[in-house]
Write a protein that holds these residues in place. Structure first.
Motif, mmCIF file in Angstrom:
data_model
loop_
_atom_site.group_PDB
_atom_site.id
_atom_site.type_symbol
_atom_site.label_atom_id
_atom_site.label_comp_id
_atom_site.label_asym_id
_atom_site.label_seq_id
_atom_site.Cartn_x
_atom_site.Cartn_y
_atom_site.Cartn_z
ATOM 1 N N LEU A 140 -7.060 -0.736 4.715
ATOM 2 C CA LEU A 140 -5.820 0.115 5.037
ATOM 3 C C LEU A 140 -5.485 -0.854 5.877
ATOM 4 O O LEU A 140 -3.675 -1.328 5.616
ATOM 5 C CB LEU A 140 -6.676 1.084 5.993
ATOM 6 C CG LEU A 140 -5.842 1.741 6.677
ATOM 7 C CD1 LEU A 140 -4.616 3.190 5.497
ATOM 8 C CD2 LEU A 140 -6.695 3.062 7.300
ATOM 9 N N GLN A 177 -0.902 -2.251 5.054
ATOM 10 C CA GLN A 177 0.533 -0.838 6.478
ATOM 11 C C GLN A 177 1.256 -1.854 6.831
ATOM 12 O O GLN A 177 1.685 -1.398 7.596
ATOM 13 C CB GLN A 177 -0.567 -0.177 6.892
ATOM 14 C CG GLN A 177 -0.979 0.944 6.768
ATOM 15 C CD GLN A 177 -1.879 1.684 8.297
ATOM 16 O OE1 GLN A 177 -2.293 0.575 8.950
ATOM 17 N NE2 GLN A 177 -1.869 2.566 8.340
ATOM 18 N N THR A 208 -12.891 6.384 7.864
ATOM 19 C CA THR A 208 -13.131 5.765 8.518
ATOM 20 C C THR A 208 -14.086 6.398 8.643
ATOM 21 O O THR A 208 -14.373 7.382 9.343
ATOM 22 C CB THR A 208 -11.607 5.447 9.614
ATOM 23 O OG1 THR A 208 -11.902 7.242 10.238
ATOM 24 C CG2 THR A 208 -10.757 5.303 8.723
ATOM 25 N N SER A 215 -11.595 10.074 10.158
ATOM 26 C CA SER A 215 -10.456 10.270 9.195
ATOM 27 C C SER A 215 -9.759 9.523 7.756
ATOM 28 O O SER A 215 -11.236 8.721 7.041
ATOM 29 C CB SER A 215 -8.749 9.770 10.062
ATOM 30 O OG SER A 215 -9.496 8.633 10.153
ATOM 31 N N ILE A 223 -9.039 7.256 4.545
ATOM 32 C CA ILE A 223 -8.149 6.342 4.692
ATOM 33 C C ILE A 223 -6.765 6.365 3.111
ATOM 34 O O ILE A 223 -6.001 6.496 3.910
ATOM 35 C CB ILE A 223 -8.738 5.014 4.218
ATOM 36 C CG1 ILE A 223 -9.853 4.044 5.126
ATOM 37 C CG2 ILE A 223 -7.913 4.312 3.248
ATOM 38 C CD1 ILE A 223 -10.981 3.939 4.761
ATOM 39 N N LYS A 250 -5.451 9.364 2.333
ATOM 40 C CA LYS A 250 -4.742 10.472 3.212
ATOM 41 C C LYS A 250 -4.094 9.257 4.793
ATOM 42 O O LYS A 250 -2.498 9.378 4.250
ATOM 43 C CB LYS A 250 -5.016 11.269 4.304
ATOM 44 C CG LYS A 250 -4.037 12.207 5.045
ATOM 45 C CD LYS A 250 -4.881 13.287 6.173
ATOM 46 C CE LYS A 250 -3.680 14.162 7.130
ATOM 47 N NZ LYS A 250 -4.094 15.202 7.108
ATOM 48 N N ALA A 251 -4.112 8.359 5.576
ATOM 49 C CA ALA A 251 -3.727 7.752 6.029
ATOM 50 C C ALA A 251 -2.781 6.491 4.926
ATOM 51 O O ALA A 251 -1.644 6.668 5.824
ATOM 52 C CB ALA A 251 -4.192 6.410 6.675
ATOM 53 N N THR A 292 0.844 8.667 3.263
ATOM 54 C CA THR A 292 1.492 8.804 4.915
ATOM 55 C C THR A 292 2.389 7.723 5.401
ATOM 56 O O THR A 292 3.378 8.130 6.668
ATOM 57 C CB THR A 292 0.697 10.043 5.862
ATOM 58 O OG1 THR A 292 -0.414 9.253 6.278
ATOM 59 C CG2 THR A 292 0.411 11.002 5.080
ATOM 60 N N HIS A 293 1.575 6.597 4.786
ATOM 61 C CA HIS A 293 2.602 5.474 5.613
ATOM 62 C C HIS A 293 3.627 5.417 4.920
ATOM 63 O O HIS A 293 3.626 5.123 3.854
ATOM 64 C CB HIS A 293 1.625 4.498 6.013
ATOM 65 C CG HIS A 293 1.977 3.535 6.938
ATOM 66 N ND1 HIS A 293 2.276 2.287 6.249
ATOM 67 C CD2 HIS A 293 1.199 2.982 8.185
ATOM 68 C CE1 HIS A 293 2.632 1.770 7.325
ATOM 69 N NE2 HIS A 293 2.145 1.714 8.442
#
Length: 94
Positions: free
Chosen positions: A22, A26, A57, A61, A63, A65-66, A69-70
């Motif tokens: 992750l 990013q 995580t 939350s 990972i 989805k993060a 959306t990044h």
């Protein structure tokens, strides 16, 4: 090196990603490395990286989805080949 290098060298690069997918995805340039490692890694390496993305995580939350959306990580997730690898890696799971 990741695409055309020796499997041993590629494995060393992939091993550095474990537990860091992750945050690396990013980053502008590291996201390209993550994508190449998932695509060109061995079956076991791909599965391990994909499993990491599918986990949550410690705070619960998602990972995936993060990543979706990044601004940079979403490019890793948008790769059609990557999605195919997700399906193949988990086609026999529960």
């Amino acid at each position: 090196m990741i695409e055309k290098g020796d499997p041993e060298d590629r494995s060393l690069v992939v091993a550095k990603l474990y537990g860091q997918v992750l945050p690396l995805a990013q980053q502008k340039f590291a996201s390209n490395v993550v994508e190449k490692c998932v695509i060109h890694g061995s079956e076991e390496e791909r599965r391990r990286l994909i499993d990491e993305v599918l986990k949550t995580t410690p705070d619960g939350s998602s990972i995936i989805k993060a990543m979706l959306t990044h601004p940079y990580a979403n490019y890793v997730m948008q790769s059609e080949r990557l999605w195919g690898l997700f399906v193949l890696a988990h086609q026999y799971d529960g």
